[in-house]
Design a protein around this motif. Sequence first.
Motif, PDB file in Angstrom:
ATOM      1  N   ASP A 197      32.051  36.823  45.323  1.00 19.45           N
ATOM      2  CA  ASP A 197      31.372  36.324  44.121  1.00 19.45           C
ATOM      3  C   ASP A 197      30.148  37.187  43.823  1.00 19.45           C
ATOM      4  N   ARG A 198      30.107  37.773  42.618  1.00 18.00           N
ATOM      5  CA  ARG A 198      28.984  38.626  42.224  1.00 18.00           C
ATOM      6  C   ARG A 198      27.898  37.848  41.498  1.00 18.00           C
ATOM      7  N   LEU A 199      28.124  36.564  41.270  1.00 16.63           N
ATOM      8  CA  LEU A 199      27.128  35.733  40.594  1.00 16.63           C
ATOM      9  C   LEU A 199      26.372  34.840  41.569  1.00 16.63           C
ATOM     10  N   VAL A 200      27.087  34.265  42.518  1.00 15.42           N
ATOM     11  CA  VAL A 200      26.502  33.313  43.476  1.00 15.42           C
ATOM     12  C   VAL A 200      26.900  33.758  44.878  1.00 15.42           C
ATOM     13  N   THR A 201      25.926  34.074  45.710  1.00 11.47           N
ATOM     14  CA  THR A 201      26.219  34.563  47.048  1.00 11.47           C
ATOM     15  C   THR A 201      26.458  33.412  48.026  1.00 11.47           C
ATOM     16  N   VAL A 202      27.089  33.738  49.150  1.00  6.95           N
ATOM     17  CA  VAL A 202      27.326  32.726  50.181  1.00  6.95           C
ATOM     18  C   VAL A 202      26.010  32.114  50.672  1.00  6.95           C
ATOM     19  N   PRO A 203      24.965  32.912  50.976  1.00  2.62           N
ATOM     20  CA  PRO A 203      23.692  32.292  51.406  1.00  2.62           C
ATOM     21  C   PRO A 203      23.098  31.359  50.350  1.00  2.62           C
ATOM     22  N   GLU A 204      23.266  31.685  49.067  1.00  2.00           N
ATOM     23  CA  GLU A 204      22.734  30.808  48.017  1.00  2.00           C
ATOM     24  C   GLU A 204      23.478  29.481  47.983  1.00  2.00           C
ATOM     25  N   VAL A 205      24.767  29.510  48.270  1.00  2.00           N
ATOM     26  CA  VAL A 205      25.541  28.272  48.326  1.00  2.00           C
ATOM     27  C   VAL A 205      25.153  27.455  49.558  1.00  2.00           C
ATOM     28  N   ARG A 206      24.877  28.124  50.657  1.00  2.96           N
ATOM     29  CA  ARG A 206      24.471  27.410  51.881  1.00  2.96           C
ATOM     30  C   ARG A 206      23.163  26.640  51.682  1.00  2.96           C
ATOM     31  N   GLU A 207      22.375  27.043  50.710  1.00  4.43           N
ATOM     32  CA  GLU A 207      21.081  26.403  50.459  1.00  4.43           C
ATOM     33  C   GLU A 207      21.215  24.961  49.951  1.00  4.43           C
ATOM     34  N   GLU A 220      33.668  29.276  53.266  1.00  3.49           N
ATOM     35  CA  GLU A 220      33.866  30.562  52.597  1.00  3.49           C
ATOM     36  C   GLU A 220      35.343  30.727  52.242  1.00  3.49           C
ATOM     37  N   VAL A 221      35.573  31.167  51.008  1.00  6.25           N
ATOM     38  CA  VAL A 221      36.951  31.319  50.528  1.00  6.25           C
ATOM     39  C   VAL A 221      37.134  32.716  49.951  1.00  6.25           C
ATOM     40  N   PRO A 222      38.348  33.245  49.964  1.00  5.71           N
ATOM     41  CA  PRO A 222      38.578  34.558  49.368  1.00  5.71           C
ATOM     42  C   PRO A 222      38.414  34.501  47.852  1.00  5.71           C
ATOM     43  N   GLY A 223      38.021  35.648  47.272  1.00  2.00           N
ATOM     44  CA  GLY A 223      37.921  35.726  45.824  1.00  2.00           C
ATOM     45  C   GLY A 223      36.505  35.758  45.317  1.00  2.00           C
ATOM     46  N   GLY A 224      36.380  35.902  43.998  1.00  2.00           N
ATOM     47  CA  GLY A 224      35.095  35.979  43.344  1.00  2.00           C
ATOM     48  C   GLY A 224      34.649  34.643  42.797  1.00  2.00           C
ATOM     49  N   HIS A 225      33.894  34.679  41.688  1.00  2.00           N
ATOM     50  CA  HIS A 225      33.305  33.455  41.160  1.00  2.00           C
ATOM     51  C   HIS A 225      34.360  32.439  40.722  1.00  2.00           C
ATOM     52  N   PHE A 226      35.505  32.925  40.280  1.00  2.00           N
ATOM     53  CA  PHE A 226      36.565  32.018  39.812  1.00  2.00           C
ATOM     54  C   PHE A 226      37.688  31.951  40.839  1.00  2.00           C
ATOM     55  N   PHE A 227      37.309  31.738  42.096  1.00  2.00           N
ATOM     56  CA  PHE A 227      38.309  31.710  43.168  1.00  2.00           C
ATOM     57  C   PHE A 227      39.315  30.586  42.992  1.00  2.00           C
ATOM     58  N   ILE A 228      38.961  29.533  42.267  1.00  2.00           N
ATOM     59  CA  ILE A 228      39.932  28.448  42.060  1.00  2.00           C
ATOM     60  C   ILE A 228      41.094  28.917  41.197  1.00  2.00           C
ATOM     61  N   ARG A 229      40.887  29.988  40.460  1.00  2.00           N
ATOM     62  CA  ARG A 229      41.953  30.552  39.638  1.00  2.00           C
ATOM     63  C   ARG A 229      42.558  31.790  40.305  1.00  2.00           C
ATOM     64  N   GLU A 230      41.706  32.648  40.858  1.00  2.00           N
ATOM     65  CA  GLU A 230      42.160  33.911  41.459  1.00  2.00           C
ATOM     66  C   GLU A 230      42.915  33.687  42.767  1.00  2.00           C
ATOM     67  N   GLN A 231      42.449  32.720  43.549  1.00  2.00           N
ATOM     68  CA  GLN A 231      42.995  32.474  44.888  1.00  2.00           C
ATOM     69  C   GLN A 231      43.293  30.978  45.044  1.00  2.00           C
ATOM     70  N   GLU A 232      44.001  30.432  44.072  1.00  4.99           N
ATOM     71  CA  GLU A 232      44.172  28.978  44.008  1.00  4.99           C
ATOM     72  C   GLU A 232      44.827  28.417  45.274  1.00  4.99           C
ATOM     73  N   THR A 233      45.908  29.027  45.721  1.00  2.19           N
ATOM     74  CA  THR A 233      46.620  28.483  46.883  1.00  2.19           C
ATOM     75  C   THR A 233      45.755  28.520  48.136  1.00  2.19           C
ATOM     76  N   ALA A 234      45.099  29.655  48.378  1.00  2.51           N
ATOM     77  CA  ALA A 234      44.238  29.775  49.560  1.00  2.51           C
ATOM     78  C   ALA A 234      43.088  28.787  49.490  1.00  2.51           C
ATOM     79  N   PHE A 235      42.500  28.632  48.299  1.00  9.76           N
ATOM     80  CA  PHE A 235      41.391  27.684  48.151  1.00  9.76           C
ATOM     81  C   PHE A 235      41.865  26.252  48.370  1.00  9.76           C
ATOM     82  N   LEU A 236      42.996  25.884  47.765  1.00 11.42           N
ATOM     83  CA  LEU A 236      43.466  24.506  47.884  1.00 11.42           C
ATOM     84  C   LEU A 236      43.850  24.162  49.319  1.00 11.42           C
ATOM     85  N   ASP A 237      44.269  25.139  50.104  1.00 10.90           N
ATOM     86  CA  ASP A 237      44.513  24.874  51.526  1.00 10.90           C
ATOM     87  C   ASP A 237      43.219  24.422  52.197  1.00 10.90           C
TER      88      ASP A 237
END
Length: 265
Positions: A197-207, A220-237
């Motif tokens: 994700d180039r908009l929101v970093t992992v440390p910022e989410v941990r906050e 942490e999930v694979p993909g960028g800001h729209f991982f629910i669309r880019e990596q839907e199956t991996a995210f839903l797991d």
Amino acid sequence: MTRYLRRGGTGHADRLRMFCFPYAGGGASVYAGWQRQLGTRVEVLPVQLPGREGRMAEPRFTDLPALVEDLDRELGEELDRPHVVYGHSMGALIAFALAQHRRARGARLPLALLLGAHRAPHLPAPPITHGYGADDSELVRGLASLGGLPQVLLDRPDWLAALLPVVRDDLMLCDGAGSVDRTPLPIPLHTFAGVEDRLVTVPEVREWAPYSTRDSETVEVPGGHFFIREQETAFLDRLSDVVSRYVDSADLMGVDMDLVGAPGD
């Protein structure tokens, strides 16, 4: 039937409800495939905000407190059964603000908040949040750089022209994040961060951790800001693993009063 749901809950007491709020410019269709992948023990209820998809003719909210009040009024009955809430980007902000609103008035809270791709409320908003004042070309470039504009949209100027006003109003709504109550909630928070994700970093989410008096975690999930669309199956797991804790442990027929906030908690 509330305007915010395409359908009401089925009334199956053994199903955990999961209300889903979309990202800026998105609608309920973002979650169209989730029910099939998450199975029958979870009831996926995408929330359709006004001014998009089936509610295109209705005025959009640009004021976050006003939207939250309307959501609470319209969804109140639906939220009185055990449920969790997932919100992505703008949807995460809406989900958190709605929980704060309901905590303040002593209403039932979700069993947990599931928040994706949004930095913690005390952190400065990313520049794109102020993009509602940019010209069309600048706004398109910013959204495209985040993966927020599929190629099919970039190839259809008419579709893009219809989407940009929705995005502008949603970004204006996000710009009101500073008005949200930041009192820690008496429910678990599960946050999800795209490793690219180039908009929101992992440390910022941990906050987000201090915003819960109970357990919190960042997945942490694979993909960028729209991982629910880019990596839907991996995210839903990963999402399914989290939600299953509440399906298995919640008394779906009752009300756990420990999870109901009250003024001053």
